[in-house]
Structure formats: structure tokens, C-alpha cells
Design a protein around this motif. Structure first.
Motif, mmCIF file in Angstrom:
data_model
loop_
_atom_site.group_PDB
_atom_site.id
_atom_site.type_symbol
_atom_site.label_atom_id
_atom_site.label_comp_id
_atom_site.label_asym_id
_atom_site.label_seq_id
_atom_site.Cartn_x
_atom_site.Cartn_y
_atom_site.Cartn_z
ATOM 1 N N THR A 128 0.733 -1.007 -0.044
ATOM 2 C CA THR A 128 0.123 0.115 0.101
ATOM 3 C C THR A 128 0.814 1.199 0.028
ATOM 4 N N ASP A 129 0.179 2.223 -0.466
ATOM 5 C CA ASP A 129 1.149 3.684 -0.475
ATOM 6 C C ASP A 129 1.155 3.980 1.052
ATOM 7 N N SER A 130 2.507 4.266 1.499
ATOM 8 C CA SER A 130 2.735 4.728 2.817
ATOM 9 C C SER A 130 3.276 6.161 2.799
ATOM 10 N N ALA A 131 3.786 6.593 1.655
ATOM 11 C CA ALA A 131 4.329 8.189 1.618
ATOM 12 C C ALA A 131 4.625 8.459 0.255
ATOM 13 N N ARG A 132 4.909 9.859 -0.006
ATOM 14 C CA ARG A 132 5.533 10.350 -1.239
ATOM 15 C C ARG A 132 6.513 11.273 -0.952
ATOM 16 N N ILE A 133 7.753 10.983 -1.646
ATOM 17 C CA ILE A 133 8.733 11.780 -1.454
ATOM 18 C C ILE A 133 9.334 12.421 -2.713
ATOM 19 N N ASP A 134 10.186 13.260 -2.753
ATOM 20 C CA ASP A 134 10.939 13.772 -3.692
ATOM 21 C C ASP A 134 12.358 13.456 -3.508
ATOM 22 N N SER A 135 12.735 12.981 -4.678
ATOM 23 C CA SER A 135 14.030 12.439 -4.867
ATOM 24 C C SER A 135 14.760 13.120 -6.075
ATOM 25 N N ALA A 136 16.133 12.883 -6.187
ATOM 26 C CA ALA A 136 16.965 13.481 -6.978
ATOM 27 C C ALA A 136 16.489 13.121 -8.368
ATOM 28 N N TYR A 137 15.628 11.851 -8.429
ATOM 29 C CA TYR A 137 15.191 11.432 -9.736
ATOM 30 C C TYR A 137 13.500 11.894 -10.186
ATOM 31 N N GLY A 138 13.179 12.562 -9.187
ATOM 32 C CA GLY A 138 11.788 13.061 -9.107
ATOM 33 C C GLY A 138 10.885 12.510 -8.170
ATOM 34 N N PRO A 139 9.633 12.773 -8.156
ATOM 35 C CA PRO A 139 8.748 12.198 -7.047
ATOM 36 C C PRO A 139 8.588 10.786 -7.254
ATOM 37 N N LEU A 140 8.747 10.034 -6.084
ATOM 38 C CA LEU A 140 8.553 8.663 -5.684
ATOM 39 C C LEU A 140 7.424 8.234 -4.780
ATOM 40 N N VAL A 141 6.722 7.168 -5.029
ATOM 41 C CA VAL A 141 5.655 6.802 -4.028
ATOM 42 C C VAL A 141 6.426 5.441 -3.416
ATOM 43 N N VAL A 142 6.529 5.680 -2.153
ATOM 44 C CA VAL A 142 6.972 4.391 -1.154
ATOM 45 C C VAL A 142 5.771 3.492 -0.889
ATOM 46 N N MET A 143 5.847 2.173 -1.181
ATOM 47 C CA MET A 143 4.939 1.362 -0.992
ATOM 48 C C MET A 143 5.260 0.354 0.045
ATOM 49 N N ALA A 144 4.600 -0.115 1.012
ATOM 50 C CA ALA A 144 5.033 -0.909 2.000
ATOM 51 C C ALA A 144 4.226 -1.974 2.156
#
Length: 156
Positions: A128-144
């Protein structure tokens, strides 16, 4: 049926070719031989090659963090072998091995928001989606997801 084996340095060329294809490269951050060699040298990371009929069709990189937490850092299926269930089978085998290594832990990964195919696979396997982060490669969805109970096996 896939067979997983620890990646050997002499097997990197086939994996590098997979990463270089446009269908794969657009989803990845760091790539290339130095990245893979660093993974192979790091005792916290496990680099698996997936074989179908003795041919490499994909790979996964798994990192064990304190906590216990396990990160699926990379999961790749050669575009020529996509659509046959290899991605799902590879993910399930990685999850089985991660669950056997740290049964009470959290398993997580990150994925680009627009990678709907991968996100659908991960969601179907309990992430499930647990966070959204901004990385050096662009936005990412953290799923856990919570760790799996041990199912025998372990590392090869």
C-alpha cells in the motif's frame, strides 16, 4: 517457473543490457556496472538474477536495513520477457526470501507515480502507498507491507 540465484560479476552484462532498454531505463535512477558492482560488494544487499529455462530474464536487489526493514531496491524484468508473469513470480520469490530473513519486519520499495503497471503489481501483492517523497530522480511513491511469516528456504 523462475529460478533465482545470487548474481555473479560475470553475469552482469546480460543485466546491464536489460537496464539499458528504454522501457526499463526510464524507471531507474542510478544504473551501470559500477552501481551493480557496489551492490555486489555490500554485505547488506543481495543481488538476485532470475532465470527462466537457464536464461536470465530479470533481477532484483534487496537491502536489509536495521529495524528490521527490508527494501526491494530494484526489480527488473527484461522487456522481451514481460507479460508472462515473470515479474509477479520474481516479486513473490523475493518476498518469500525477505520474509524468511526478517519475518516480523516491514518490506518497502519506491516507484515512480506514473509507473502504473508496477504499482498495480505491488498493490496486488499486498503493498500500500505509505508516503510520497521527492528524490534526485523526481517524485516517488513509497509502498510497504508487513513482513511475511517464514516459509522455509531462505537465501541460496
Amino acid at each position: 517457473m523462475l529460478r533465482l540465484a545470487r548474481t555473479r560479476p560475470d553475469g552482469l552484462d546480460a543485466l546491464l543490457r536489460m537496464e539499458e532498454t528504454p522501457d526499463v531505463a526510464r524507471w531507474l535512477g542510478d544504473t551501470g556496472r559500477p552501481w551493480h558492482e557496489q551492490v555486489l560488494a555490500d554485505p547488506r544487499q543481495t543481488h538476485w538474477t532470475a532465470f527462466h529455462r537457464d536464461r536470465p530474464v530479470g533481477f532484483a536487489v534487496v537491502v536489509t536495513h536495521p529495524g528490521p526493514e527490508t527494501e526491494i531496491r530494484r526489480l527488473v524484468v527484461d522487456p522481451r520477457h514481460q507479460g508472462f508473469g515473470h515479474g509477479r513470480e520474481l516479486l513473490r520469490e523475493v518476498l518469500r526470501r525477505a520474509g524468511a530473513a526478517s519475518p516480523a519486519g516491514r518490506i518497502f520499495l519506491d516507484v515512480r507515480p506514473e509507473n502504473t503497471r508496477a504499482r498495480a503489481l505491488y498493490a496486488a501483492e499486498g503493498f500500500t502507498d505509505s508516503a510520497r517523497i521527492d528524490s534526485a530522480y523526481g517524485p516517488l511513491v513509497v509502498m510497504a507491507r508487513a513482513g511475511d511469516p517464514p516459509a522455509g528456504g531462505g537465501t541460496e
